[in-house]
Design an enzyme around this catalytic site. Structure first.
Site, PDB file in Angstrom:
ATOM      1  N   LYS A 248       2.338   3.095 -65.053  1.00 21.19           N
ATOM      2  CA  LYS A 248       2.579   3.778 -63.763  1.00 21.19           C
ATOM      3  C   LYS A 248       1.485   4.809 -63.487  1.00 21.19           C
ATOM      4  O   LYS A 248       0.977   4.922 -62.372  1.00 21.19           O
ATOM      5  CB  LYS A 248       3.946   4.470 -63.771  1.00 21.19           C
ATOM      6  CG  LYS A 248       5.131   3.526 -63.797  1.00 21.19           C
ATOM      7  CD  LYS A 248       5.250   2.752 -62.492  1.00 21.19           C
ATOM      8  CE  LYS A 248       6.367   1.737 -62.527  1.00 21.19           C
ATOM      9  NZ  LYS A 248       6.299   0.773 -61.422  1.00 21.19           N
TER      10      LYS A 248
ATOM     11  N   SER B 111       7.335   6.691 -60.961  1.00 21.51           N
ATOM     12  CA  SER B 111       8.522   7.117 -61.708  1.00 21.51           C
ATOM     13  C   SER B 111       8.345   8.541 -62.202  1.00 21.51           C
ATOM     14  O   SER B 111       7.218   8.984 -62.464  1.00 21.51           O
ATOM     15  CB  SER B 111       8.666   6.174 -62.903  1.00 21.51           C
ATOM     16  OG  SER B 111       9.544   6.713 -63.843  1.00 21.51           O
TER      17      SER B 111
ATOM     18  N   ASP C 247       8.452 -12.491 -55.198  1.00 25.59           N
ATOM     19  CA  ASP C 247       9.076 -12.143 -56.476  1.00 25.59           C
ATOM     20  C   ASP C 247       9.006 -13.376 -57.362  1.00 25.59           C
ATOM     21  O   ASP C 247       9.228 -14.496 -56.893  1.00 25.59           O
ATOM     22  CB  ASP C 247      10.542 -11.711 -56.248  1.00 25.59           C
ATOM     23  CG  ASP C 247      11.093 -10.912 -57.428  1.00 25.59           C
ATOM     24  OD1 ASP C 247      11.055 -11.429 -58.568  1.00 25.59           O
ATOM     25  OD2 ASP C 247      11.592  -9.795 -57.204  1.00 25.59           O
TER      26      ASP C 247
ATOM     27  N   TYR D 267       4.942   1.621 -70.640  1.00 28.03           N
ATOM     28  CA  TYR D 267       5.482   1.495 -69.277  1.00 28.03           C
ATOM     29  C   TYR D 267       5.030   2.685 -68.432  1.00 28.03           C
ATOM     30  O   TYR D 267       4.477   2.526 -67.337  1.00 28.03           O
ATOM     31  CB  TYR D 267       7.021   1.427 -69.314  1.00 28.03           C
ATOM     32  CG  TYR D 267       7.646   1.670 -67.963  1.00 28.03           C
ATOM     33  CD1 TYR D 267       7.544   0.721 -66.946  1.00 28.03           C
ATOM     34  CD2 TYR D 267       8.314   2.873 -67.678  1.00 28.03           C
ATOM     35  CE1 TYR D 267       8.094   0.962 -65.691  1.00 28.03           C
ATOM     36  CE2 TYR D 267       8.868   3.103 -66.437  1.00 28.03           C
ATOM     37  CZ  TYR D 267       8.753   2.154 -65.438  1.00 28.03           C
ATOM     38  OH  TYR D 267       9.284   2.396 -64.197  1.00 28.03           O
TER      39      TYR D 267
HETATM   40  P1  NAD Z   1      13.810  -4.797 -61.126  1.00 27.92           P
HETATM   41  O1  NAD Z   1      13.363  -5.376 -62.417  1.00 27.92           O
HETATM   42  O2  NAD Z   1      15.211  -5.004 -60.697  1.00 27.92           O
HETATM   43  O3  NAD Z   1      12.846  -5.291 -59.951  1.00 27.92           O
HETATM   44  C1  NAD Z   1      11.491  -5.588 -60.176  1.00 27.92           C
HETATM   45  C2  NAD Z   1      11.225  -6.963 -59.590  1.00 27.92           C
HETATM   46  O4  NAD Z   1       9.858  -7.312 -59.773  1.00 27.92           O
HETATM   47  C3  NAD Z   1      12.050  -8.063 -60.274  1.00 27.92           C
HETATM   48  O5  NAD Z   1      12.777  -8.773 -59.278  1.00 27.92           O
HETATM   49  C4  NAD Z   1      11.014  -8.941 -60.968  1.00 27.92           C
HETATM   50  O6  NAD Z   1      11.413 -10.286 -60.989  1.00 27.92           O
HETATM   51  C5  NAD Z   1       9.782  -8.698 -60.121  1.00 27.92           C
HETATM   52  N1  NAD Z   1       8.496  -8.899 -60.797  1.00 27.92           N
HETATM   53  C6  NAD Z   1       8.075  -8.374 -61.977  1.00 27.92           C
HETATM   54  N2  NAD Z   1       6.830  -8.783 -62.242  1.00 27.92           N
HETATM   55  C7  NAD Z   1       6.447  -9.603 -61.231  1.00 27.92           C
HETATM   56  C8  NAD Z   1       5.274 -10.337 -60.937  1.00 27.92           C
HETATM   57  N3  NAD Z   1       4.230 -10.356 -61.765  1.00 27.92           N
HETATM   58  N4  NAD Z   1       5.233 -11.071 -59.792  1.00 27.92           N
HETATM   59  C9  NAD Z   1       6.274 -11.084 -58.942  1.00 27.92           C
HETATM   60  N5  NAD Z   1       7.408 -10.405 -59.162  1.00 27.92           N
HETATM   61  C10 NAD Z   1       7.494  -9.670 -60.288  1.00 27.92           C
HETATM   62  O7  NAD Z   1      13.478  -3.231 -61.177  1.00 27.92           O
HETATM   63  P2  NAD Z   1      13.900  -2.064 -60.186  1.00 27.92           P
HETATM   64  O8  NAD Z   1      14.819  -1.169 -60.907  1.00 27.92           O
HETATM   65  O9  NAD Z   1      14.281  -2.606 -58.867  1.00 27.92           O
HETATM   66  O10 NAD Z   1      12.514  -1.301 -60.076  1.00 27.92           O
HETATM   67  C11 NAD Z   1      11.593  -1.520 -59.032  1.00 27.92           C
HETATM   68  C12 NAD Z   1      10.358  -0.683 -59.292  1.00 27.92           C
HETATM   69  O11 NAD Z   1      10.703   0.683 -59.410  1.00 27.92           O
HETATM   70  C13 NAD Z   1       9.632  -1.047 -60.598  1.00 27.92           C
HETATM   71  O12 NAD Z   1       8.236  -0.962 -60.372  1.00 27.92           O
HETATM   72  C14 NAD Z   1      10.078   0.035 -61.542  1.00 27.92           C
HETATM   73  O13 NAD Z   1       9.131   0.281 -62.553  1.00 27.92           O
HETATM   74  C15 NAD Z   1      10.205   1.225 -60.609  1.00 27.92           C
HETATM   75  N6  NAD Z   1      11.129   2.259 -61.119  1.00 27.92           N
HETATM   76  C16 NAD Z   1      12.402   1.898 -61.475  1.00 27.92           C
HETATM   77  C17 NAD Z   1      13.274   2.850 -62.001  1.00 27.92           C
HETATM   78  C18 NAD Z   1      14.659   2.477 -62.444  1.00 27.92           C
HETATM   79  O14 NAD Z   1      15.230   3.204 -63.254  1.00 27.92           O
HETATM   80  N7  NAD Z   1      15.249   1.384 -61.948  1.00 27.92           N
HETATM   81  C19 NAD Z   1      12.845   4.188 -62.127  1.00 27.92           C
HETATM   82  C20 NAD Z   1      11.559   4.525 -61.729  1.00 27.92           C
HETATM   83  C21 NAD Z   1      10.702   3.534 -61.222  1.00 27.92           C
HETATM   84  N1  UFG Z   2      21.667   7.324 -72.602  1.00 26.88           N
HETATM   85  C1  UFG Z   2      22.662   7.288 -73.562  1.00 26.88           C
HETATM   86  N2  UFG Z   2      23.155   6.065 -73.931  1.00 26.88           N
HETATM   87  C2  UFG Z   2      22.711   4.904 -73.373  1.00 26.88           C
HETATM   88  C3  UFG Z   2      21.697   4.952 -72.395  1.00 26.88           C
HETATM   89  C4  UFG Z   2      21.186   6.191 -72.040  1.00 26.88           C
HETATM   90  O1  UFG Z   2      23.086   8.317 -74.074  1.00 26.88           O
HETATM   91  O2  UFG Z   2      23.183   3.827 -73.762  1.00 26.88           O
HETATM   92  C5  UFG Z   2      21.150   8.648 -72.167  1.00 26.88           C
HETATM   93  C6  UFG Z   2      19.678   8.850 -72.443  1.00 26.88           C
HETATM   94  O3  UFG Z   2      19.483   9.371 -73.740  1.00 26.88           O
HETATM   95  C7  UFG Z   2      19.303   9.830 -71.323  1.00 26.88           C
HETATM   96  C8  UFG Z   2      20.222   9.432 -70.168  1.00 26.88           C
HETATM   97  O4  UFG Z   2      21.295   8.719 -70.777  1.00 26.88           O
HETATM   98  O5  UFG Z   2      19.616  11.143 -71.703  1.00 26.88           O
HETATM   99  C9  UFG Z   2      19.544   8.520 -69.149  1.00 26.88           C
HETATM  100  O6  UFG Z   2      18.957   7.410 -69.814  1.00 26.88           O
HETATM  101  P1  UFG Z   2      18.414   6.133 -69.019  1.00 26.88           P
HETATM  102  O7  UFG Z   2      17.937   5.158 -70.028  1.00 26.88           O
HETATM  103  O8  UFG Z   2      19.420   5.674 -68.029  1.00 26.88           O
HETATM  104  O9  UFG Z   2      17.215   6.730 -68.166  1.00 26.88           O
HETATM  105  P2  UFG Z   2      15.891   7.487 -68.622  1.00 26.88           P
HETATM  106  O10 UFG Z   2      15.934   8.857 -68.025  1.00 26.88           O
HETATM  107  O11 UFG Z   2      15.672   7.389 -70.062  1.00 26.88           O
HETATM  108  O12 UFG Z   2      14.766   6.612 -67.919  1.00 26.88           O
HETATM  109  C10 UFG Z   2      14.899   6.083 -66.586  1.00 26.88           C
HETATM  110  C11 UFG Z   2      14.187   4.747 -66.509  1.00 26.88           C
HETATM  111  C12 UFG Z   2      12.715   4.966 -66.674  1.00 26.88           C
HETATM  112  C13 UFG Z   2      12.234   5.958 -65.678  1.00 26.88           C
HETATM  113  C14 UFG Z   2      13.008   7.241 -65.798  1.00 26.88           C
HETATM  114  C15 UFG Z   2      12.616   8.229 -64.728  1.00 26.88           C
HETATM  115  O13 UFG Z   2      14.649   3.857 -67.511  1.00 26.88           O
HETATM  116  O14 UFG Z   2      12.048   3.752 -66.452  1.00 26.88           O
HETATM  117  O15 UFG Z   2      14.402   6.968 -65.664  1.00 26.88           O
HETATM  118  O16 UFG Z   2      12.675   7.635 -63.488  1.00 26.88           O
HETATM  119  F1  UFG Z   2      10.927   6.212 -65.893  1.00 26.88           F
END
Ligand code: NAD
Ligand code: UFG
Length: 338
Positions: free
Chosen positions: A154, A126, A33, A150
């Site tokens: 993916k 995602s 990381d 973003y």
């Molecule tokens: P996060 O940001 O907490 O974790 C991602 C980690 O990757 C971080 O610790 C960051 O420092 C590290 N990182 C980024 N670029 C890097 C690089 N070039 N080299 C080494 N490390 C690097 O995010 P998360 O919520 O734990 O998400 C993990 C994965 O799941 C991500 O790929 C994200 O896109 C995917 N995902 C997250 C969500 C969500 O809502 N949290 C939803 C769908 C998919």
């Molecule tokens: N929302 C609000 N106020 C806020 C934040 C969010 O009303 O301050 C609402 C949004 O409009 C949505 C719901 O809450 O209806 C969820 O929003 P999030 O931003 O928590 O999540 P999203 O569904 O928009 O997206 C998330 C991640 C994306 C991922 C997606 C599906 O941010 O990266 O879930 O996994 F792709």
């Protein structure tokens, strides 16, 4: 011999929760990381919780020489690839950074895996790859599209991994499409620690509850949903972490290229989540109804029956538990890992 798993992005939110389950299930864990969106403290907490150690390399995955060196030293069996940038809004502002980081890091990782004969990969995709779905619940065979850089990163990575599999059928690749991860470890010692103003709903509500923010802005109340606010499939991060262990086990059966939705199959509106959080925290969450956020969709939830059938995985934690655990983490760590 213990199976050795390389976890990229392991210091982050989902990675750190997954590492706990890996260590508890006797896997050996190596983390890469660059800490661009996380703190090393999360891994220290993981070690405290589990009483086991994690080998940590503070390395950027874009650095192919260092990544190659780690593969030479560590003799990796399988990889879980979490590393990536994930803020949708930011990706619209700085697309090149998102494409460079998310795509190139994956290429560097896959090249190292190829060179060192590592065959098993779990990738964090995602639900965003379904774009604005024509219907719900969403199954894995729905058409794919992207509405922001973003999401496109993916989608492109999924396609690259599929091409790679076509070129080499001895690979085993599990694409996991997460719905909306929320919650925190039961201990309250690790959880989501967003930088600056949270983009996502659950961490924003948690910061309102702890009086760091005045009020939640509810983005739109004119959607075609039961109360007009957006509906999502919130999934407890511990259930999500378990899904990764089931996927790793599946890869040992040599399934080839497989894709699974990881969600609960239940949809909750923004106001449902506000109510559940108020119940969990005993706090009132003030909110204002504001315009829709650009790019948001009305409703998104999974049909997760493929993962249940083929991985033997099912989410078991409900919305109340998600909010209780988020609140415990927020209360115990008002400033995150700082
Ligand atoms: P996060 O940001 O907490 O974790 C991602 C980690 O990757 C971080 O610790 C960051 O420092 C590290 N990182 C980024 N670029 C890097 C690089 N070039 N080299 C080494 N490390 C690097 O995010 P998360 O919520 O734990 O998400 C993990 C994965 O799941 C991500 O790929 C994200 O896109 C995917 N995902 C997250 C969500 C969500 O809502 N949290 C939803 C769908 C998919
Ligand atoms: N929302 C609000 N106020 C806020 C934040 C969010 O009303 O301050 C609402 C949004 O409009 C949505 C719901 O809450 O209806 C969820 O929003 P999030 O931003 O928590 O999540 P999203 O569904 O928009 O997206 C998330 C991640 C994306 C991922 C997606 C599906 O941010 O990266 O879930 O996994 F792709």
């Amino acid at each position: 011999m213990k199976e050795k798993v390389l976890v990229t992005g392991g210091a982050g939110y989902i990675g750190s929760h997954t590492i706990i389950q890996l260590l508890m299930s006797n896997y050996e864990v190596v983390v890469i990381d660059n800490l661009s969106n996380s703190k090393e403290a999360s891994l220290k907490r993981v070690e405290e919780i589990t009483g086991k150690s994690v080998k940590f390399y503070k390395v950027d995955l874009l650095d192919s020489e260092k990544v190659d060196e780690i593969f030479t030293i560590e003799k990796i069996d399988s990889v879980i690839h979490f590393a990536g940038l994930k803020a949708v809004g930011e990706s619209v502002e700085i697309p090149l950074k998102y494409y460079h980081n998310n795509l190139t890091s994956t290429l560097v990782l896959c090249e190292a895996m190829q060179k060192h004969n590592v065959k098993n990969l779990v990738f964090s995709s995602s639900a965003t790859v379904y774009g604005d779905p024509a219907a719900v619940p969403i199954t894995e065979d729905f058409p794919l599209s992207a509405t922001n850089p973003y999401g496109r990163s993916k989608l492109v990575i999924e396609e690259i991994l599929n091409d790679l599999y076509i070129s080499d059928n001895s690979l085993n690749i599990a694409i996991l499409r997460y719905f909306n991860p929320v919650g925190a470890h039961k201990s309250g010692m690790i959880g989501e620690d967003p930088n600056g103003i949270p983009n996502n709903l659950a961490p924003y509500i948690a910061q309102v509850a702890i009086c760091k923010r005045d009020a939640l802005k509810v983005f739109g109340n004119d959607y075609n949903t039961h109360d007009g606010t957006g509906v999502r499939d919130y999934i407890h991060v511990t259930d999500l972490a378990d899904g990764h262990l089931r996927a790793l086990e599946k890869l040992n059966e040599k399934p080839g290229y497989v894709v699974y939705n990881l969600g609960t199959g239940c949809g909750y509106s923004v106001l449902d989540v506000v109510k559940a959080f108020e119940k969990a925290s005993g706090k009132t969450i003030p909110y204002q109804l504001v315009d829709r956020r650009a790019g948001d969709i009305a409703t998104c939830y999974a049909n997760a029956s493929k993962a249940e059938k083929e991985l033997g995985w099912k989410a078991t934690r409900g919305i109340d538990e998600m909010c209780e655990d988020t609140w415990r983490w927020q209360k115990m760590n008002p400033n995150g890992f700082e």
